[in-house]
Design an enzyme around this catalytic site. Structure first.
Site, PDB file in Angstrom:
ATOM      1  N   ALA A 272      34.991  42.098  42.969  1.00 49.51           N
ATOM      2  CA  ALA A 272      34.933  40.658  43.212  1.00 49.51           C
ATOM      3  C   ALA A 272      35.319  39.860  41.969  1.00 49.51           C
ATOM      4  O   ALA A 272      36.154  38.942  42.039  1.00 49.51           O
ATOM      5  CB  ALA A 272      33.527  40.262  43.674  1.00 49.51           C
ATOM      6  N   GLU A 273      34.720  40.186  40.826  1.00 46.50           N
ATOM      7  CA  GLU A 273      35.019  39.424  39.609  1.00 46.50           C
ATOM      8  C   GLU A 273      36.465  39.617  39.177  1.00 46.50           C
ATOM      9  O   GLU A 273      37.109  38.688  38.696  1.00 46.50           O
ATOM     10  CB  GLU A 273      34.079  39.800  38.470  1.00 46.50           C
ATOM     11  N   SER A 274      37.003  40.804  39.378  1.00 50.37           N
ATOM     12  CA  SER A 274      38.400  41.056  39.028  1.00 50.37           C
ATOM     13  C   SER A 274      39.335  40.184  39.861  1.00 50.37           C
ATOM     14  O   SER A 274      40.283  39.596  39.325  1.00 50.37           O
ATOM     15  CB  SER A 274      38.739  42.528  39.222  1.00 50.37           C
TER      16      SER A 274
END
Length: 151
Positions: free
Chosen positions: A57-59
């Site tokens: 998700a953060e990527s």
């Protein structure tokens, strides 16, 4: 590369290689990444580890933000992540689809849905990403990340 290649020997270049994350679609208003689910991303009970979903998700949000930056003068860094894990998975492929909620000059907020191959929603996330300015390092002549950056 098999599951035993990841370790202190440095046989992988970054976390995306270690987890098998690949880019499917890349743009400033939509970022799509995929990650295979298997032993490499399992927790001890044989289910998908929530940390692997969080990386995915953060990527997606960070890369999407970076695609809105001037790569010669700016870079993106995640500063906050909220993720809700809705269902477990033992195998298959996950797809993270990130879209911006707000794109400001110095902060972006992205919404990320993580779904299985059959479309079943596995996790939902919201990620705040900061846009930081590069500093010119006079000793090397190259761009260096600002020391004020988090992460």
């Amino acid at each position: 590369m098999d599951d035993h290649d990841v370790g202190i020997t440095g046989t992988v270049e970054n976390i995306h290689e270690a987890l098998g994350i690949t880019s499917i679609e890349a743009g400033p208003d939509r970022m799509v990444l995929e990650m295979p689910v298997g032993p490499r991303v399992h927790q001890p009970m044989g289910l998908l580890h929530g940390g692997a979903s969080a990386v995915l998700a953060e990527s997606a949000a960070s890369i999407g933000t970076w695609l809105n930056c001037d790569p010669e003068r700016e870079y993106a860094v995640g500063v906050e992540l909220n993720i809700s894990h809705l269902r477990g998975r033992r195998d298959g492929t996950l797809r993270a689809t990130a879209v911006p909620v707000r794109k400001g000059r110095s902060l972006h907020v992205w919404s990320v849905d993580i779904a299985a191959q059959d479309g079943e929603l596995i996790a939902v996330a919201r990620c705040t990403v900061a846009i930081r300015k590069m500093n010119r390092d006079s000793s090397t002549g190259g761009a260096a990340a600002s020391s004020a950056a988090a992460g």
